[in-house]
Every structure is written in structure tokens, then in C-alpha cells.
Design an enzyme around this catalytic site. Structure first.
Site, mmCIF file in Angstrom:
data_model
loop_
_atom_site.group_PDB
_atom_site.id
_atom_site.type_symbol
_atom_site.label_atom_id
_atom_site.label_comp_id
_atom_site.label_asym_id
_atom_site.label_seq_id
_atom_site.Cartn_x
_atom_site.Cartn_y
_atom_site.Cartn_z
ATOM 1 C CE LYS A 1 -4.427 -1.701 1.180
ATOM 2 N NZ LYS A 1 -5.566 -1.754 2.052
ATOM 3 N NE ARG B 1 -8.422 -7.657 -0.645
ATOM 4 C CZ ARG B 1 -7.944 -6.864 -1.586
ATOM 5 N NH1 ARG B 1 -6.896 -6.101 -1.355
ATOM 6 N NH2 ARG B 1 -8.524 -6.823 -2.773
HETATM 7 C C1 9MG Z 1 -10.347 -4.302 -1.795
HETATM 8 N N1 9MG Z 1 -9.375 -3.947 -0.779
HETATM 9 C C2 9MG Z 1 -8.256 -3.198 -0.947
HETATM 10 N N2 9MG Z 1 -7.615 -3.056 0.228
HETATM 11 C C3 9MG Z 1 -8.348 -3.738 1.148
HETATM 12 C C4 9MG Z 1 -8.248 -3.936 2.525
HETATM 13 O O1 9MG Z 1 -7.246 -3.400 3.238
HETATM 14 N N3 9MG Z 1 -9.165 -4.679 3.155
HETATM 15 C C5 9MG Z 1 -10.213 -5.215 2.452
HETATM 16 N N4 9MG Z 1 -11.118 -5.929 3.132
HETATM 17 N N5 9MG Z 1 -10.376 -5.040 1.129
HETATM 18 C C6 9MG Z 1 -9.468 -4.311 0.509
#
Ligand code: 9MG
Length: 280
Positions: free
Chosen positions: A223, A257
Site C-alpha cells: 500500500k 489479504r
Molecule cells: C479491496 N481492498 C483493498 N484493500 C483492502 C483492505 O485493506 N481490506 C479489504 N477488506 N479489502 C481491501
């Protein structure tokens, strides 16, 4: 602690689950355009499962700051062939990353088991009723604003406390809409209406969310706040993402994720092996 998502159920504590990301979009920040063709998206999802992903998250609309919204029909056109093909092939849950109740409904009907809702801050209840009705899993993510507005001037007095208040209030509303606590996954929404400082405070305060006794999902894959701290571009942020993932697991996050599934599995399993030997 139990997580139920349609035909799937998971008992925690267990090794952290890695949710592999499949973006069927032209404009996502890390893999935009790579998997727009359904054949490529399906092959990528199968590869991520081989690498150890225990959930596959399929998205057809970028949620990056300032992303251009897509229509429901375009989003459906992008994701449905992928969901339909994977539903017959995968033995792990398919999650659909969507803010639209109509897309969630169609994906659940085609075999998805989890709705990843970055717009859980909306006032409207229709998404929650669809998820409740399907007995699906639900990722309740915190965001201040919308993807279009969220990074213009995020403000909090106490970001960890305010995200905790949001979870407390939403869990109650989800229950009122017919969702059971076992369906709910919480996510503080790293990068969604947060400055670098807010993101760092949230990562430092994750343990505060354990009181909800629900699985905690964390999205820290490459990110942009990492670039702000370290000056690296998206391709160069994997080490920073792995550091965040390991510290999150130490703070008892249960789902990570990630774009880089093999690397994240390796880092997290190493961290868990060390944590298991820590003297209490
Ligand atoms: C779609 N998406 C992009 N970043 C995310 C994050 O940090 N959490 C979740 N649940 N979805 C995300």
C-alpha cells in the site's frame, strides 16, 4: 471463535489465512490490467491457491484513492465469468470484493461465499440483508468517506478508538439485519481514509480489536503509505508488506489479504513458528 461462510467453517485459533487478491480491473494500483481476461484471472487464482491462499478475493472495481467508479453491469461483466469458472474448481472460499449489493447477490448465486465490503460505512442496509439471507461471510471494513474522497483530508481524534466504535456500532446493525456474529470478519481498512500516521497507529493498536472476538482481516499489500514512509514504489514494497503482515499476526490478525501469496505464507508461517515458542 468460529467463522461461517455458507458451506465453509473455520475454527480459530489456527494458522493465519492468506486471502489471495485477483483484481479483474484495468486500474488497480498493483496488478491493474494483468488479469482483465477471465482466462488469466482464473489461472492466477488457481496459482494463488497452489501457493497457499485459503481464500480468493475477486474484485471488478478498483478501490484505490480517486479510482473511477464502474457501473454495475461493467463490474458484473468483469467478475462473473471468473466467479462462475472458479466456483466449480476451487475448494477454498471465493470472496467477492464489491461495494454493490446487486453484484454481491449475483456472485453469491454463482458460488461465492464471502462478501468483502469496503463500503460497510454506508447507511443503507440492502447489502447486509443479502449477505444475511445467503449465510455468507462478511468483511466489515472501516473507511472514512468513499474511495473518491477518502484521502482528501482524513481526520480522527483517536483513530484506534474511532475504528473500534465503528465496529461496535456496525456489529449491532448487522445483527439487526439478520447476520449472525459468526458471519462477521472485521477489518480496520488500512489506507482507506487514513494518513500515514493513522495507518501506523492502527497497526500498532490492532490488539485493541481482539475484544470483539471476531476474526481480524488486514490488507497491507504494497500500500501507498509504505511508499510515503520508505520512498519505494509499489513493486518495491514487498518487504514492508511482509513486516506489517508478521506484526499483524503477532497482534492476532487471522486473515492477511495479499498479492504476493507465496512470500506472505512463508513469512507468516515463520512468525507463527517463533510465536508458538514464546514463553507465556
Ligand atoms: C479491496 N481492498 C483493498 N484493500 C483492502 C483492505 O485493506 N481490506 C479489504 N477488506 N479489502 C481491501
Amino acid at each position: 471463535m468460529l467463522l461461517r461462510a455458507r458451506q465453509f467453517s473455520f475454527v480459530f485459533p489456527r494458522p493465519a489465512m492468506i486471502m489471495g487478491i485477483v483484481n479483474v480491473t484495468p486500474d488497480s494500483f498493483s496488478d491493474g490490467g494483468e488479469f482483465l481476461e477471465p482466462r488469466k484471472a482464473v489461472a492466477h487464482a488457481l496459482k494463488l491457491v497452489e501457493e497457499g491462499a485459503e481464500i480468493i478475493d475477486i474484485g471488478g472495481e478498483s478501490t484505490s484513492p480517486g479510482a473511477v467508479p464502474v457501473s454495475e453491469s461493467d463490474e458484473l461483466q468483469r467478475i462473473m465469468p471468473v466467479v462462475e469458472q472458479l466456483a466449480g474448481k476451487l475448494k477454498v472460499p471465493i470472496s467477492v470484493d464489491t461495494m454493490k449489493p446487486g453484484v454481491a447477490r449475483a456472485a453469491l448465486a454463482a458460488g461465492a461465499s464471502i462478501v468483502n465490503d469496503v463500503a460497510a460505512n454506508r447507511p443503507d442496509e440492502s447489502m447486509w440483508r443479502i449477505v444475511a439471507e445467503a449465510s455468507a461471510g462478511y468483511v466489515c471494513m472501516h473507511m472514512q468517506g468513499t474511495p473518491q474522497t477518502m484521502q482528501s483530508n482524513p481526520v480522527y481524534n483517536d483513530v484506534v478508538g474511532e475504528v473500534g466504535n465503528f465496529f461496535f456500532e456496525r456489529i449491532k446493525r448487522l445483527n439487526d439485519c439478520g447476520m449472525t456474529p459468526e458471519q462477521i470478519i472485521l477489518d480496520p481498512g488500512i489506507g482507506f481514509g487514513k494518513t500515514l500516521e493513522h495507518n501506523l497507529q492502527l497497526l500498532a493498536g490492532l490488539q485493541d480489536f481482539a475484544r470483539f472476538e471476531r476474526p481480524l482481516l488486514l490488507g497491507v499489500s504494497r500500500k501507498s503509505f509504505m511508499g510515503k514512509l520508505l520512498g519505494t514504489n509499489a513493486e518495491g514494497r514487498l518487504p514492508a508488506a511482509l513486516a506489517c503482515a508478521c506484526l499483524a499476526v503477532e497482534a492476532r490478525a487471522q486473515i492477511i489479504r495479499a498479492h504476493d501469496v507465496a512470500e506472505t505464507v512463508q513469512a507468516v508461517r515463520m512468525a507463527e513458528a517463533i510465536l508458538a515458542r514464546r514463553k507465556k
